[in-house]
Scaffold this motif. Structure first.
Motif, PDB file in Angstrom:
ATOM      1  N   GLY A  22       0.803  -1.222   0.000  1.00 53.70           N
ATOM      2  CA  GLY A  22       0.000   0.000   0.000  1.00 53.70           C
ATOM      3  C   GLY A  22       0.832   1.265   0.000  1.00 53.70           C
ATOM      4  O   GLY A  22       0.290   2.363   0.011  1.00 53.70           O
ATOM      5  N   HIS A  23       2.157   1.137  -0.002  1.00 53.57           N
ATOM      6  CA  HIS A  23       3.063   2.285  -0.016  1.00 53.57           C
ATOM      7  C   HIS A  23       4.456   1.807  -0.400  1.00 53.57           C
ATOM      8  O   HIS A  23       4.713   0.607  -0.441  1.00 53.57           O
ATOM      9  CB  HIS A  23       3.117   2.968   1.346  1.00 53.57           C
ATOM     10  CG  HIS A  23       3.545   2.050   2.450  1.00 53.57           C
ATOM     11  ND1 HIS A  23       4.859   1.707   2.666  1.00 53.57           N
ATOM     12  CD2 HIS A  23       2.827   1.368   3.385  1.00 53.57           C
ATOM     13  CE1 HIS A  23       4.939   0.871   3.693  1.00 53.57           C
ATOM     14  NE2 HIS A  23       3.705   0.642   4.141  1.00 53.57           N
ATOM     15  N   VAL A  24       5.334   2.761  -0.661  1.00 56.64           N
ATOM     16  CA  VAL A  24       6.733   2.423  -0.968  1.00 56.64           C
ATOM     17  C   VAL A  24       7.696   3.141  -0.027  1.00 56.64           C
ATOM     18  O   VAL A  24       8.898   3.160  -0.256  1.00 56.64           O
ATOM     19  CB  VAL A  24       7.104   2.736  -2.436  1.00 56.64           C
ATOM     20  CG1 VAL A  24       6.352   1.840  -3.388  1.00 56.64           C
ATOM     21  CG2 VAL A  24       6.883   4.195  -2.754  1.00 56.64           C
ATOM     22  N   ARG A  25       7.196   3.692   1.049  1.00 53.36           N
ATOM     23  CA  ARG A  25       8.036   4.515   1.930  1.00 53.36           C
ATOM     24  C   ARG A  25       9.191   3.743   2.561  1.00 53.36           C
ATOM     25  O   ARG A  25      10.216   4.324   2.887  1.00 53.36           O
ATOM     26  CB  ARG A  25       7.197   5.209   2.993  1.00 53.36           C
ATOM     27  CG  ARG A  25       6.625   4.302   4.039  1.00 53.36           C
ATOM     28  CD  ARG A  25       5.855   5.086   5.112  1.00 53.36           C
ATOM     29  NE  ARG A  25       5.059   4.181   5.898  1.00 53.36           N
ATOM     30  CZ  ARG A  25       3.760   3.998   5.749  1.00 53.36           C
ATOM     31  NH1 ARG A  25       3.105   4.674   4.840  1.00 53.36           N
ATOM     32  NH2 ARG A  25       3.120   3.139   6.508  1.00 53.36           N
ATOM     33  N   ASP A  26       9.051   2.437   2.755  1.00 52.59           N
ATOM     34  CA  ASP A  26      10.130   1.648   3.350  1.00 52.59           C
ATOM     35  C   ASP A  26      11.084   1.063   2.311  1.00 52.59           C
ATOM     36  O   ASP A  26      12.100   0.475   2.674  1.00 52.59           O
ATOM     37  CB  ASP A  26       9.544   0.502   4.185  1.00 52.59           C
ATOM     38  CG  ASP A  26       8.720   1.020   5.354  1.00 52.59           C
ATOM     39  OD1 ASP A  26       9.070   2.081   5.895  1.00 52.59           O
ATOM     40  OD2 ASP A  26       7.734   0.346   5.713  1.00 52.59           O
ATOM     41  N   LEU A  27      10.774   1.225   1.032  1.00 50.72           N
ATOM     42  CA  LEU A  27      11.600   0.673  -0.037  1.00 50.72           C
ATOM     43  C   LEU A  27      12.782   1.600  -0.299  1.00 50.72           C
ATOM     44  O   LEU A  27      12.609   2.782  -0.573  1.00 50.72           O
ATOM     45  CB  LEU A  27      10.779   0.515  -1.318  1.00 50.72           C
ATOM     46  CG  LEU A  27      11.530   0.018  -2.547  1.00 50.72           C
ATOM     47  CD1 LEU A  27      12.049  -1.396  -2.334  1.00 50.72           C
ATOM     48  CD2 LEU A  27      10.632   0.086  -3.782  1.00 50.72           C
ATOM     49  N   THR A  28      13.988   1.057  -0.207  1.00 48.46           N
ATOM     50  CA  THR A  28      15.188   1.804  -0.556  1.00 48.46           C
ATOM     51  C   THR A  28      15.550   1.434  -1.984  1.00 48.46           C
ATOM     52  O   THR A  28      15.777   0.267  -2.282  1.00 48.46           O
ATOM     53  CB  THR A  28      16.360   1.457   0.379  1.00 48.46           C
ATOM     54  OG1 THR A  28      15.984   1.763   1.726  1.00 48.46           O
ATOM     55  CG2 THR A  28      17.608   2.237   0.010  1.00 48.46           C
ATOM     56  N   VAL A  29      15.571   2.441  -2.860  1.00 50.38           N
ATOM     57  CA  VAL A  29      15.891   2.214  -4.266  1.00 50.38           C
ATOM     58  C   VAL A  29      17.277   2.778  -4.538  1.00 50.38           C
ATOM     59  O   VAL A  29      17.558   3.925  -4.221  1.00 50.38           O
ATOM     60  CB  VAL A  29      14.861   2.883  -5.201  1.00 50.38           C
ATOM     61  CG1 VAL A  29      15.221   2.636  -6.663  1.00 50.38           C
ATOM     62  CG2 VAL A  29      13.458   2.397  -4.894  1.00 50.38           C
ATOM     63  N   VAL A  30      18.131   1.934  -5.094  1.00 49.99           N
ATOM     64  CA  VAL A  30      19.511   2.311  -5.368  1.00 49.99           C
ATOM     65  C   VAL A  30      19.768   2.149  -6.856  1.00 49.99           C
ATOM     66  O   VAL A  30      19.458   1.115  -7.429  1.00 49.99           O
ATOM     67  CB  VAL A  30      20.489   1.418  -4.568  1.00 49.99           C
ATOM     68  CG1 VAL A  30      21.919   1.722  -4.938  1.00 49.99           C
ATOM     69  CG2 VAL A  30      20.253   1.591  -3.080  1.00 49.99           C
ATOM     70  N   ASP A  31      20.333   3.187  -7.468  1.00 49.71           N
ATOM     71  CA  ASP A  31      20.754   3.066  -8.855  1.00 49.71           C
ATOM     72  C   ASP A  31      22.236   3.400  -8.948  1.00 49.71           C
ATOM     73  O   ASP A  31      22.902   3.568  -7.923  1.00 49.71           O
ATOM     74  CB  ASP A  31      19.906   3.931  -9.785  1.00 49.71           C
ATOM     75  CG  ASP A  31      20.011   5.412  -9.480  1.00 49.71           C
ATOM     76  OD1 ASP A  31      21.032   5.846  -8.906  1.00 49.71           O
ATOM     77  OD2 ASP A  31      19.077   6.157  -9.823  1.00 49.71           O
ATOM     78  N   ILE A  32      22.762   3.502 -10.137  1.00 53.01           N
ATOM     79  CA  ILE A  32      24.202   3.687 -10.305  1.00 53.01           C
ATOM     80  C   ILE A  32      24.706   5.019  -9.775  1.00 53.01           C
ATOM     81  O   ILE A  32      25.901   5.180  -9.566  1.00 53.01           O
ATOM     82  CB  ILE A  32      24.621   3.521 -11.775  1.00 53.01           C
ATOM     83  CG1 ILE A  32      23.845   4.474 -12.676  1.00 53.01           C
ATOM     84  CG2 ILE A  32      24.429   2.096 -12.210  1.00 53.01           C
ATOM     85  CD1 ILE A  32      24.246   4.410 -14.125  1.00 53.01           C
ATOM     86  N   ASP A  33      23.799   5.955  -9.539  1.00 46.56           N
ATOM     87  CA  ASP A  33      24.204   7.246  -8.981  1.00 46.56           C
ATOM     88  C   ASP A  33      24.297   7.228  -7.455  1.00 46.56           C
ATOM     89  O   ASP A  33      24.745   8.186  -6.856  1.00 46.56           O
ATOM     90  CB  ASP A  33      23.208   8.338  -9.402  1.00 46.56           C
ATOM     91  CG  ASP A  33      23.179   8.560 -10.901  1.00 46.56           C
ATOM     92  OD1 ASP A  33      24.247   8.461 -11.534  1.00 46.56           O
ATOM     93  OD2 ASP A  33      22.085   8.815 -11.438  1.00 46.56           O
ATOM     94  N   ARG A  34      23.866   6.123  -6.801  1.00 45.33           N
ATOM     95  CA  ARG A  34      23.793   6.087  -5.332  1.00 45.33           C
ATOM     96  C   ARG A  34      24.284   4.771  -4.751  1.00 45.33           C
ATOM     97  O   ARG A  34      23.671   4.215  -3.849  1.00 45.33           O
ATOM     98  CB  ARG A  34      22.352   6.325  -4.905  1.00 45.33           C
ATOM     99  CG  ARG A  34      21.769   7.618  -5.379  1.00 45.33           C
ATOM    100  CD  ARG A  34      20.289   7.749  -5.124  1.00 45.33           C
ATOM    101  NE  ARG A  34      19.763   6.760  -4.196  1.00 45.33           N
ATOM    102  CZ  ARG A  34      18.684   6.928  -3.476  1.00 45.33           C
ATOM    103  NH1 ARG A  34      17.994   8.012  -3.553  1.00 45.33           N
ATOM    104  NH2 ARG A  34      18.269   5.992  -2.662  1.00 45.33           N
ATOM    105  N   GLY A  35      25.396   4.262  -5.233  1.00 49.18           N
ATOM    106  CA  GLY A  35      25.903   2.976  -4.777  1.00 49.18           C
ATOM    107  C   GLY A  35      26.176   2.898  -3.292  1.00 49.18           C
ATOM    108  O   GLY A  35      26.015   1.845  -2.665  1.00 49.18           O
TER     109      GLY A  35
END
Length: 80
Positions: A22-35
Motif C-alpha cells: 500500500g506504499h513504498v516509503r520503506d523501499l530503498t531504491v539504489v541506482d548507479i548514482d547512489r551505490g
C-alpha cells in the motif's frame, strides 16, 4: 524477498511493492548514482532494498553497453 537486483529501467518492482504494502516509503531504491546507499542499507538491515545496477529512467546516466558495464560502479560490485 528482502533484496531485488534488476536490470529493468522501469518501475515495475516499485509498483509491485506499492500494490502489496500500500506504499513504498520503506523501499530503498539504489541506482548507479547512489551505490553508497546500498552498502548503508545492508549494514543497517533496512529492507526491502531494490538495486538497479544499470540505472533507471530517473538516473542521470544509464549503463547497458558492454564497454559501460566493464566500468560498472565499484561500490555496487562490492555490495553484490
Amino acid at each position: 524477498v528482502r533484496t531485488v537486483w534488476t536490470t529493468n529501467f522501469d518501475g515495475v518492482v516499485e509498483d509491485a511493492v506499492a500494490q502489496v504494502f500500500g506504499h513504498v516509503r520503506d523501499l530503498t531504491v539504489v541506482d548507479i548514482d547512489r551505490g553508497d546507499i546500498a552498502a548503508e542499507a545492508l549494514a543497517e538491515d533496512r529492507w526491502p532494498l531494490l538495486i538497479k545496477p544499470h540505472g533507471d529512467f530517473r538516473s542521470r546516466r544509464l549503463k547497458n553497453t558492454t564497454a559501460e558495464l566493464r566500468a560498472q560502479d565499484d561500490r555496487l560490485r562490492r555490495v553484490l
